[in-house]
Design an enzyme around this catalytic site. Sequence first.
Site, PDB file in Angstrom:
ATOM      1  N   GLU A 261      16.656  -6.734 -12.997  1.00  0.00           N
ATOM      2  CA  GLU A 261      16.296  -6.320 -11.631  1.00  0.00           C
ATOM      3  C   GLU A 261      17.373  -6.677 -10.609  1.00  0.00           C
ATOM      4  OE1 GLU A 261      12.308  -7.754 -10.774  1.00  0.00           O
ATOM      5  OE2 GLU A 261      11.478  -6.031 -11.830  1.00  0.00           O
TER       6      GLU A 261
ATOM      7  N   GLU B 106       8.792  -2.866 -17.750  1.00  0.00           N
ATOM      8  CA  GLU B 106       7.813  -3.923 -17.493  1.00  0.00           C
ATOM      9  C   GLU B 106       6.584  -3.318 -16.836  1.00  0.00           C
ATOM     10  OE1 GLU B 106       9.203  -7.138 -15.062  1.00  0.00           O
ATOM     11  OE2 GLU B 106      11.127  -7.254 -16.090  1.00  0.00           O
TER      12      GLU B 106
HETATM   13  C1  GLA Z   1       9.829  -8.760 -12.404  1.00  0.00           C
HETATM   14  C2  GLA Z   1      10.770  -9.543 -13.303  1.00  0.00           C
HETATM   15  C3  GLA Z   1      10.064 -10.298 -14.375  1.00  0.00           C
HETATM   16  C4  GLA Z   1       8.821 -10.946 -13.853  1.00  0.00           C
HETATM   17  C5  GLA Z   1       7.931  -9.894 -13.245  1.00  0.00           C
HETATM   18  C6  GLA Z   1       6.621 -10.416 -12.746  1.00  0.00           C
HETATM   19  O1  GLA Z   1       9.598  -7.488 -12.782  1.00  0.00           O
HETATM   20  O2  GLA Z   1      11.751  -8.723 -13.874  1.00  0.00           O
HETATM   21  O3  GLA Z   1      10.961 -11.275 -14.886  1.00  0.00           O
HETATM   22  O4  GLA Z   1       9.139 -11.912 -12.903  1.00  0.00           O
HETATM   23  O5  GLA Z   1       8.599  -9.348 -12.144  1.00  0.00           O
HETATM   24  O6  GLA Z   1       5.809  -9.375 -12.262  1.00  0.00           O
END
Ligand code: GLA
Length: 680
Positions: free
Chosen positions: A153, A316
Amino acid sequence: MNNYMKESRLLHGGDYNPDQWLDYPEILAKDLEMMGQAHVNTVSVGIFAWSALEPREGEFHFEWLDKIMDDVHRMGGNVILATPSGARPAWLSQKYPEVLRTNAKREKMLHGGRHNHCFSSPVYREKVAIINRKLAERYGQHPALLMWHISNEYGGDCHCEYCQENFRTWLKAKYGSLEALNKAWWGPFWSHSFSDWSQVASPSPLGESAVHGLNLDWKRFVTDQTIDFYRHEIKDIRRLTPDVPVTTNFMADTMDLVPFYSLDYEKFAKEVDVVSWDCYPAWHNDWETTADLASKVGFIDDLYRSLKGKSFLIMESTPSGVNWHPVNKTKRPGMHLLSAMQHIAHGSDSNLYFQWRKSRGSSEKFHGAVVDHDNSTDNRVFQEVAQVGKLMEKIATVKGANKQAKVAILYDWDNNWALDDAQGFAQATKRYPQTCQAHYRYFWDRDIPVDVVTPNYDLSQYDLVVAPMLYLLTETNMQHLADFVKGGGRLVSTYLTGIVNESDLTYINGWPATLQDLFGVKVKETDVYYPRDHNQVVMADTSYSVKDYAALLEVLDAEVVARYGEDFYAGEAAVTKKTTGNGTAYFVGARTDNDFLVDFYQEVTAGLNLMPPLVVAGDPEVSVQMRTGSKGDFTFVMNFSEMTKTITLAREQVDLLTGKTVPTQLELRPYQVCVFQRKV
Ligand code: GLA
Ligand code: ZN
């Protein structure tokens, strides 16, 4: 053919952090067993594992990761292997403080958290290159390696001296001379002309950030610098593993669920092999319906799919709740399946989670996971995940299939930044992304497939292009829109369009001639409303309410579709239409409620074959999406409501999820989804 191409399954699994459990061999052994039960075939490993991989500078420990790679391979699974730059070990920050970010107030950050490194720091780049190279050398040929997950991210910016210097270099390359920069940034305003490059610095709240050209260029630079860092990260990876695809996980902005603000993903998408993103809708919230939220998810899926014009990955999502919404509600039974299937319906080839197993400590110990603290398969969340995995196996032939659309909605990052920065109009009601989503809603409600693309995209393949609020519109893109209409396309544009150029400078002589010619109107003024102000537009004797914005139009050679009902411009044109050859250009001067958009788009789309899917639900809360690939058409029918819905099918069909034939009067339980295939 690489492993990703060879893989015939949809990817199911997600972030797996065995590095947190190295002292618990019995847990690690159990993970593998439970993954089998959850129908998990893919794990993303090593995302935050730098301190486990290199606990002290130059001292590397790969044995634990060797074992995970081998174990996952033995169970028939894939590893999406991450580079660990998203968080770094304390020794690195301690010994080389330059790796720590400096914020816009020029405060040096301390070690802590994550996603907080400088993208320019030579030391950080060097350390990242070493660990990435070692990972590529060691695992590049490993049969479990499916794909690279670069960092995590990417986001944020750094204002340290290295970054300032890089910004200046970037500006020199862009403008050539300080004179050109001063012109582009409207330098004389408040004496902001620069006489030496060393005076140029990133915007800061301590300096008021009044120079909009600077603000906009800084945002562009941040995207470019992030990409530059990413390119640095993959340099050796590409050299050592040229066949292994590379991705990095994109985001959306929550709670409103709009596209991610601060990086231009149009540019970033060109650098990755596969687009992937992380999606966390606040299902079952108390301010919108399930269908309201689902349509926003659909918009972002369609945008991120369209970035490369092919299937993408959900990297995710959560099996239950998250830990960072104001209220972290768990998903109601059935929502997990529906939500996973929605992404697949829009073009995802995966449903991956954050996270496999809930951690015991630190800030994410209550974030939803496949395996809860009970360490058991015997609970609702685990069971629902296993069910999703099992059902994904039944529709695996959808993998790689694309969506086809004849409607495009335009979305532009540059425009969002410039409009957001504009001091004028009304800060709280600009809502550019939300306005794009409001227009998207008409099509989503009617199951009409949509691509969401940027204004630079080739529009010739579309019958209808909807381009709300393109406040920043370059002359090239104006021409691009005009050419689309000349080619026979239908175009819809709105208030707050065509006001500034790529430097955030307004157009001289008012509304640009190209747009006047295209729409047959001239925007004279834009009225801005207080929340309790009101007006109407009247179209074919029906009144619709107006809020926030109302453009006052001088009609040149357009037909008036609707007129204002009140105020000093009562009776004047509010919505117009100009036909040029086979093409039509509509201009919607006012922000209206949804009722107007429904009737308006009915007229706009009349006579077009917008390729609705084979099944049309006829109910806005039942969404139907279709993917088309070498194995045929896949139609997903999804009930985004808390009610049982009955829809009529043209003929009986077999639901791939249950293997059963469904009757033509199909009853869908709340949150139920069915998938039909028409083989080629
Ligand atoms: C983001 C991060 C993850 C985690 C999620 C929690 O997407 O990439 O590592 O922290 O948030 O929702
Ligand atoms: Zn920096």
